[in-house]
Design a protein around this motif. Structure first.
Motif, PDB file in Angstrom:
ATOM      1  N   SER A  83      -0.604   2.607  -8.128  1.00 33.25           N
ATOM      2  CA  SER A  83      -0.633   2.390  -6.699  1.00 33.25           C
ATOM      3  C   SER A  83       0.699   1.922  -6.136  1.00 33.25           C
ATOM      4  CB  SER A  83      -1.666   1.200  -6.673  1.00 33.25           C
ATOM      5  OG  SER A  83      -1.239  -0.050  -7.471  1.00 33.25           O
ATOM      6  N   ALA A  84       1.589   1.205  -6.944  1.00 36.41           N
ATOM      7  CA  ALA A  84       2.875   1.137  -6.419  1.00 36.41           C
ATOM      8  C   ALA A  84       3.666   2.288  -5.973  1.00 36.41           C
ATOM      9  CB  ALA A  84       3.667   0.149  -7.310  1.00 36.41           C
ATOM     10  N   ALA A  85       3.683   3.158  -6.903  1.00 35.32           N
ATOM     11  CA  ALA A  85       4.236   4.259  -6.732  1.00 35.32           C
ATOM     12  C   ALA A  85       3.782   5.315  -5.669  1.00 35.32           C
ATOM     13  CB  ALA A  85       4.421   5.378  -7.866  1.00 35.32           C
ATOM     14  N   TYR A  86       2.325   5.283  -5.437  1.00 41.64           N
ATOM     15  CA  TYR A  86       1.629   5.910  -4.450  1.00 41.64           C
ATOM     16  C   TYR A  86       2.062   5.444  -3.182  1.00 41.64           C
ATOM     17  CZ  TYR A  86      -3.141   7.314  -2.818  1.00 41.64           C
ATOM     18  OH  TYR A  86      -4.016   7.851  -2.242  1.00 41.64           O
ATOM     19  N   PRO A 128       7.377   1.775  -9.464  1.00 43.29           N
ATOM     20  CA  PRO A 128       8.245   2.965  -9.281  1.00 43.29           C
ATOM     21  C   PRO A 128       9.705   2.513  -9.346  1.00 43.29           C
ATOM     22  CG  PRO A 128       7.812   2.268  -7.138  1.00 43.29           C
ATOM     23  CD  PRO A 128       6.785   1.398  -7.820  1.00 43.29           C
ATOM     24  N   ALA A 129      10.609   3.595  -9.108  1.00 41.36           N
ATOM     25  CA  ALA A 129      12.093   3.236  -8.915  1.00 41.36           C
ATOM     26  C   ALA A 129      12.733   4.283  -8.176  1.00 41.36           C
ATOM     27  CB  ALA A 129      12.836   3.116 -10.482  1.00 41.36           C
ATOM     28  N   LEU A 130      13.374   4.191  -7.141  1.00 39.55           N
ATOM     29  CA  LEU A 130      13.942   5.257  -6.257  1.00 39.55           C
ATOM     30  C   LEU A 130      15.421   5.289  -6.539  1.00 39.55           C
ATOM     31  CD1 LEU A 130      13.090   6.988  -3.970  1.00 39.55           C
ATOM     32  CD2 LEU A 130      14.010   5.419  -2.465  1.00 39.55           C
ATOM     33  N   ALA A 188      14.445  -0.832  -7.387  1.00 44.21           N
ATOM     34  CA  ALA A 188      12.808  -0.838  -8.001  1.00 44.21           C
ATOM     35  C   ALA A 188      11.900  -1.763  -6.973  1.00 44.21           C
ATOM     36  CB  ALA A 188      13.241  -1.514  -9.234  1.00 44.21           C
ATOM     37  N   GLN A 189      10.857  -2.086  -7.356  1.00 45.12           N
ATOM     38  CA  GLN A 189      10.065  -2.742  -6.784  1.00 45.12           C
ATOM     39  C   GLN A 189       9.395  -2.217  -5.245  1.00 45.12           C
ATOM     40  OE1 GLN A 189       8.029  -5.242  -7.484  1.00 45.12           O
ATOM     41  NE2 GLN A 189       9.454  -5.726  -9.404  1.00 45.12           N
ATOM     42  N   SER A 190       8.274  -2.043  -5.216  1.00 44.40           N
ATOM     43  CA  SER A 190       7.900  -0.791  -4.190  1.00 44.40           C
ATOM     44  C   SER A 190       8.012  -1.610  -2.926  1.00 44.40           C
ATOM     45  CB  SER A 190       6.217  -0.474  -4.409  1.00 44.40           C
ATOM     46  OG  SER A 190       5.456  -1.720  -4.324  1.00 44.40           O
ATOM     47  N   TYR A 241       1.466  -8.125   1.829  1.00 44.37           N
ATOM     48  CA  TYR A 241       1.726  -8.978   0.871  1.00 44.37           C
ATOM     49  C   TYR A 241       0.605  -9.280   0.490  1.00 44.37           C
ATOM     50  CZ  TYR A 241       6.623  -9.477   2.633  1.00 44.37           C
ATOM     51  OH  TYR A 241       8.056  -9.120   3.405  1.00 44.37           O
ATOM     52  N   ALA A 242      -0.547  -9.521   1.114  1.00 46.51           N
ATOM     53  CA  ALA A 242      -2.007  -9.997   0.516  1.00 46.51           C
ATOM     54  C   ALA A 242      -2.325  -8.671  -0.410  1.00 46.51           C
ATOM     55  CB  ALA A 242      -2.756  -9.933   1.895  1.00 46.51           C
ATOM     56  N   ILE A 243      -1.822  -7.657  -0.310  1.00 44.76           N
ATOM     57  CA  ILE A 243      -2.385  -6.594  -1.237  1.00 44.76           C
ATOM     58  C   ILE A 243      -1.544  -6.499  -2.393  1.00 44.76           C
ATOM     59  CG2 ILE A 243      -2.504  -4.169  -1.631  1.00 44.76           C
ATOM     60  CD1 ILE A 243      -3.288  -3.838   1.277  1.00 44.76           C
ATOM     61  N   ALA A 244      -0.045  -6.567  -2.138  1.00 44.20           N
ATOM     62  CA  ALA A 244       0.962  -6.337  -3.261  1.00 44.20           C
ATOM     63  C   ALA A 244       1.190  -7.544  -4.069  1.00 44.20           C
ATOM     64  CB  ALA A 244       2.254  -5.889  -2.745  1.00 44.20           C
TER      65      ALA A 244
END
Length: 209
Positions: A10-13, A53-55, A63-65, A97-100
């Motif tokens: 979901s983070a990469a999504y 993910p990583a970009l 890193a860190q979505s 932030y409430a989600i992540a």
């Protein structure tokens, strides 16, 4: 740019959606979480956190979505995903932030693996855990939403970018969305847009065919 991704992360999504909304050229590089490829030497040489993910950019690897999303927003001003007004911007970040920070970390793959492998929790108990924390989080999100097309207004923001992957996973774990009509409505509307459709897990090259 290269985005190291896994179809069901979901983070990469989140980042896939944002790259699409901003219409940025990028290459997707699959990293199989189920095979623990994120802990392999090749990937760790890119992202020593060993997470997705990583970009990879001309400036290095990020890193860190949420950090990636914020950088994309600052570096590429076209198709902004945050409002211009500082207060409205803070509301979008609050929702993200409430989600992540509150929902995702206690329901992600490594936590579920720990429950199964180290604590010998049954699949039924693991799924109950997942649904409980998603439902608790969605109760808070639902009351933060109004009647607009998207989470905040008539254009997608980072709030929608974060919400859609979380709802996708909730549905996969059979969370009853009837209790969250605003979330469900926004999720369905977002998924009529090409940027969201293209980023969906089932449309990724590494998704099972």
């Amino acid at each position: 740019m290269k985005l190291y991704t896994y179809f069901r992360s979901s983070a990469a999504y989140r980042v896939r959606i944002a790259l699409n909304l901003k219409d940025l050229d990028h290459e997707l590089v699959p990293v199989n979480l189920l095979k623990s490829e994120q802990q392999g030497t090749d990937y760790l040489s890119k992202n020593n956190q060993g997470l997705l993910p990583a970009l990879e950019t001309d400036q290095g690897v990020l890193a860190q979505s949420l950090a990636i999303l914020e950088w994309l927003e600052e570096a590429y001003e076209a198709a902004p995903l945050l409002p211009a007004d500082s207060w409205e911007k803070a509301q979008v970040r609050n929702f993200c932030y409430a989600i992540a920070c509150d929902i995702h970390p206690i329901d992600n793959l490594r936590v579920l693996k720990y429950l199964s492998n180290e604590l010998s929790v049954s699949d039924e108990q693991k799924n109950t855990w997942y649904r409980h924390w998603v439902i608790e989080g969605f109760k808070k999100l639902e009351v933060m939403l109004g009647d607009s097309l998207f989470c905040f207004g008539d254009k997608p923001t980072l709030a929608d970018v974060c919400l859609v992957p979380q709802v996708y996973n909730a549905l996969r774990f059979k969370v009853d969305m009837n209790d969250f009509p605003k979330i469900a409505r926004i999720y369905e509307h977002c998924n009529t847009l090409p940027a969201f459709i293209d980023a969906a897990p089932e449309n990724q090259a590494d998704a099972p065919q």
